[in-house]
Design an enzyme around this catalytic site. Structure first.
Site, mmCIF file in Angstrom:
data_model
loop_
_atom_site.group_PDB
_atom_site.id
_atom_site.type_symbol
_atom_site.label_atom_id
_atom_site.label_comp_id
_atom_site.label_asym_id
_atom_site.label_seq_id
_atom_site.Cartn_x
_atom_site.Cartn_y
_atom_site.Cartn_z
ATOM 1 N N ARG A 150 0.706 -1.267 0.498
ATOM 2 C CA ARG A 150 -0.229 0.331 -0.114
ATOM 3 C C ARG A 150 1.200 1.286 0.237
ATOM 4 O O ARG A 150 2.062 1.083 0.192
ATOM 5 C CB ARG A 150 -0.754 0.091 1.440
ATOM 6 N N ASN B 234 -5.378 8.802 4.566
ATOM 7 C CA ASN B 234 -4.999 7.559 5.397
ATOM 8 C C ASN B 234 -3.434 7.775 5.658
ATOM 9 O O ASN B 234 -2.229 7.645 4.636
ATOM 10 C CB ASN B 234 -4.893 6.262 5.276
ATOM 11 N N GLU B 235 -2.791 8.769 7.128
ATOM 12 C CA GLU B 235 -1.995 8.890 7.178
ATOM 13 C C GLU B 235 -1.007 9.536 6.126
ATOM 14 O O GLU B 235 -0.276 8.411 5.916
ATOM 15 C CB GLU B 235 -1.457 7.952 7.958
ATOM 16 N N GLU C 75 -7.414 5.319 15.099
ATOM 17 C CA GLU C 75 -7.120 4.566 14.694
ATOM 18 C C GLU C 75 -6.741 4.261 16.326
ATOM 19 O O GLU C 75 -6.191 5.200 17.128
ATOM 20 C CB GLU C 75 -6.379 4.109 13.943
ATOM 21 N N GLU D 138 -2.693 -8.408 7.789
ATOM 22 C CA GLU D 138 -3.093 -7.259 8.634
ATOM 23 C C GLU D 138 -3.970 -8.121 9.764
ATOM 24 O O GLU D 138 -4.745 -8.334 10.397
ATOM 25 C CB GLU D 138 -3.766 -6.146 8.735
ATOM 26 N N HIS E 1 -3.009 -8.474 13.148
ATOM 27 C CA HIS E 1 -3.746 -7.635 14.048
ATOM 28 C C HIS E 1 -4.889 -7.462 14.762
ATOM 29 O O HIS E 1 -6.482 -8.098 14.288
ATOM 30 C CB HIS E 1 -3.788 -6.396 13.012
HETATM 31 C C1 GAL Z 1 -2.836 2.424 10.779
HETATM 32 C C2 GAL Z 1 -3.469 2.001 9.595
HETATM 33 C C3 GAL Z 1 -4.168 1.254 9.422
HETATM 34 C C4 GAL Z 1 -3.506 -0.255 10.259
HETATM 35 C C5 GAL Z 1 -2.994 -0.292 11.694
HETATM 36 C C6 GAL Z 1 -2.034 -1.509 11.727
HETATM 37 O O1 GAL Z 1 -1.161 3.530 10.485
HETATM 38 O O2 GAL Z 1 -4.007 3.907 9.399
HETATM 39 O O3 GAL Z 1 -4.551 0.885 8.026
HETATM 40 O O4 GAL Z 1 -2.786 -0.350 8.933
HETATM 41 O O5 GAL Z 1 -1.922 0.611 11.465
HETATM 42 O O6 GAL Z 1 -1.411 -0.777 13.334
#
Ligand code: GAL
Length: 695
Positions: free
Chosen positions: A115, A153-154, A308, A356, A359
């Site tokens: 990504r 995103n970020e 998040e 992920e 995760h």
């Molecule tokens: C963030 C991101 C998410 C996911 C997450 C995992 O930085 O915005 O999409 O990847 O990390 O910790």
């Protein structure tokens, strides 16, 4: 510019997470929504990485599935934070525009397959972002379920390609005007770096030896500004399509230092933050507080949104902290106490595959019959009971702190790129150490932008801000003149924004205000701290300090500087300016800052340090204040004072026990009255533990 006109007030605290229905068959969506409702979900963050599903071929959009997701969520009372999917362009885009793939400093062009494979300054990428943002806004911009736009995103993918080089030159022309001025600022007579045409000016690509630090820091500044321009382009696209929903993009902590957050915050309707822990337990709690205080400060005092966090674990990139039972709840409420308008998380349902899959997720592979899912349900219900907390105070600041810590990305970038006599001095560590100490003492803390009006504060701490501009110096002077207590840590104010060291003795920019002159730097080896008076120890750095008008507060007692001042104090106007020429850690820093707080008249939130492991935070609401008592410890505490615990419905007047691991959120009966509450360890109060107060 969409400068925040009204505070972000969604009417309730938001709860929910990143939701990727496109990864699952349709029948799973019904189960998702049923379970989301059970968990008190208000919001789903949709579309973050959905570009290849939304636009499978250039200009061909497939919105039917997203239409259904919007309607399904809406029918079930769940709102949508809609992301533009621009953090992950589809394979067709990268194939058609190889020049829009990011290039590393060493010239390696990345390929598609993960990504964030884009160059922020590639024209094709910019156009494709605006196109998808416009299409989404035209379709969903007025949908009643839409709660906010989550643009990109970020942001933070850097690139060193030729598009970037061209944009960097434009940015430098704007900043310096002439090539001559650029050469001067970059000190290019050194190592034969003088450029004679603009074409010779490059990003700091991989090179033989050390980079030019001013070039490197300018590149960080430029990259932040260039990405901010991308945010603006998307924001304008959304607005041009007629959508008035609030706009945000998610900042990232702790290691992500690609953005200059103050200028970014000003371009959003609400600041949002992603925060992942690198530790649980007490340091995790302190880190949550740090992130919450930063986000609130970037948001001008709040409110802001936690976009998040991981409900449990983050098996990625060395971030391996796994939240213990109850921490998802307590940490979420700690962010809320600090002005967050909700506690969102990543991710709702764990994917079966992909990088992920392991995760943390509220709904992990084991399904809904899990301890974590039950904790999520009770957290959702708790946030529901706190709805009134989301009404922000008319005057903006959700937490009234009397201490500010100066924060700026420049400080981080400068220490990262400057070649110093010690590698041990890192900016985020210096800032976090200060925050950890103050937080541990129960003191409310804000962060402030260099140059900001500091009149709201009694104490201002400046940890290792190597570069200081004129406005920053002026505001610190004014703050002290007017009666404030200033603490300046070592490696502050050595240079102006062009990283040219100010001559005549360190810290050149603040020498007069601090009443000292440093003429020698003595970096310390990690294993060789230096002894200071009062039993403290200095780490990493020490300096030969000549006090001019300043008096000595701490003295070096060992090493080559023995007998000389380590910390000083100088009067200026009605205030005091302290200088700390070495780094203090742990209890030594705690003691030093406690003395400065006492000097400035700064007290813990209820005038008394809370019992160990207990956090007490006062959040201001529209009509009254709310006292968050977060008991991270194992033993109960007793809260007294008139009010009602919104979580349990119990009145606090005669005494309310908050069990170990539990939280109470007390609504103050009347704002402004003398502080009515006390929070003490329950075993300090005879009879406090009976009757038990179950939750
Ligand atoms: C963030 C991101 C998410 C996911 C997450 C995992 O930085 O915005 O999409 O990847 O990390 O910790």
């Amino acid at each position: 510019m969409s400068q925040r006109s009204a505070p972000f007030a969604p009417g309730r605290l938001l709860f929910g997470g990143d939701y990727n229905p496109e990864q699952w068959p349709r029948e799973v969506w019904d189960e998702d929504v049923r379970l989301m409702r059970a968990a008190g979900t208000t919001t789903a963050t949709v579309g973050v990485f959905s570009w290849s599903v939304l636009e499978p071929r250039p200009g061909e959009f497939t919105f039917d599935w997203l239409d259904e997701v919007f309607d399904l969520l809406h029918r079930n009372g769940i709102g949508v934070v809609l992301a533009t999917p621009t953090a992950s362009p589809p394979p067709w885009f990268s194939s058609a525009h190889p020049d829009a793939l990011p290039v590393e400093a060493d010239g390696t062009r990345k390929v598609h397959g993960s990504r964030d494979t884009y160059c922020h300054s590639a024209p094709a990428y910019r156009a494709a972002c605006v196109r998808i943002a416009t299409a989404l806004a035209e379709r969903y911009g007025r949908h009643p379920a839409l709660q906010a736009w989550h643009l990109h995103n970020e942001y933070g993918t850097l690139c060193w390609c030729d598009h970037v080089a061209a944009a960097f030159r434009d940015w430098l022309r704007e900043r310096y005007g002439t090539l001559e001025a650029l050469n001067d600022a970059w000190w290019t007579a050194f190592w034969s770096q003088r450029c004679s045409t603009w074409e010779e000016v490059l990003p700091p690509r991989a090179t033989q030896y050390l980079h030019n630090p001013t070039q490197a820091v300018d590149f960080r500044r430029f990259s932040s500004d260039a990405m901010l321009e991308r945010l603006r382009e998307q924001r304008e696209a959304v607005r041009a399509a007629g959508s008035t929903a609030p706009v945000t993009t998610n900042f990232m902590l702790p290691t992500w230092n690609h953005l200059e957050q103050w200028s970014w915050a000003a371009e959003q309707d609400v600041v949002s933050l992603d925060h992942y822990l690198d530790d649980t337990g007490p340091d995790g709690e302190a880190f949550v507080a740090y992130a919450g205080d930063l986000a609130r400060s970037w948001a001008g005092g709040g409110p802001w949104l936690l976009m998040e966090q991981s409900p449990t674990s983050v098996p990625l990139r060395g971030r391996r902290a796994t939240r213990r039972p109850g921490e998802f709840t307590r940490h979420s409420l700690s962010y809320v106490a600090r002005g967050a308008q909700g506690a969102m998380y990543f991710q709702w349902r764990a994917p079966s595959a992909g990088s992920e899959a392991w995760h943390g997720a509220v709904l992990d592979h084991a399904g809904a019959d899990t301890r974590l899912f039950r904790e999520a349900c009770s957290l959702g219900a708790a946030l529901g009971r706190l709805a009134e907390v989301a009404e922000p105070p008319a005057e903006g600041r959700t937490v009234l702190a009397e201490v500010a810590v100066l924060w700026h990305a420049d400080g981080w970038w400068a220490l990262e790129h400057q070649v110093l006599p010690s590698d041990a001095m890192t900016y985020p560590e210096a800032v976090r150490d200060v925050h950890r100490s103050l937080h541990g003492a129960g003191i409310a803390v804000d962060f402030a932008r260099p140059g900001a009006d500091l009149r709201a504060y009694r104490l201002v701490v400046v940890p290792s801000m190597y570069v200081l501009g004129d406005a920053a110096v002026r505001s610190l002077q004014e703050f002290v003149e007017a009666g404030g207590v200033l603490v300046v840590g070592c490696l502050t104010g050595y240079a102006a924004e062009d990283l040219h060291v100010v001559g005549g003795g360190y810290p050149g920019r603040l020498r007069d205000l601090l009443g000292v002159r440093v003429d020698e730097l003595h970096p310390l080896a990690e294993e060789e701290p230096v002894a200071l008076s009062g039993g403290s120890r200095g780490h990493a750095w020490s300096e030969h300090v000549e006090p001019g008008g300043a008096e000595t507060v701490l003295t070096y007692e060992s090493g080559s500087l023995a007998g000389g001042p380590a910390a000083t104090r100088a009067r200026s106007g009605a205030g005091t300016a302290h200088y700390l020429s070495t780094r203090l850690r742990g209890p030594d820093l705690d003691r030093y800052l406690a003395d400065r707080c006492a000097e400035a008249g700064v007290e813990p939130v209820l005038g008394r340090r809370p019992p160990a492991g207990v956090e007490v935070v006062r959040r201001r609401g529209a009509r009254t204040d709310y006292l968050f008592v977060l008991n991270h410890a194992a033993t109960p505490v007793l809260v007294t004072g008139p009010g009602e615990d919104l979580l349990s419905g119990r009145a606090s007047g005669a005494g309310l026990t908050v069990a170990g691991g539990d939280v109470a959120v007390l609504r103050q009966a009347q704002r402004g009255a003398a502080d009515p509450w006390t929070v003490v360890a329950a075993d300090e109060v005879p009879g406090a533990l009976s009757p038990a107060t179950p939750r």
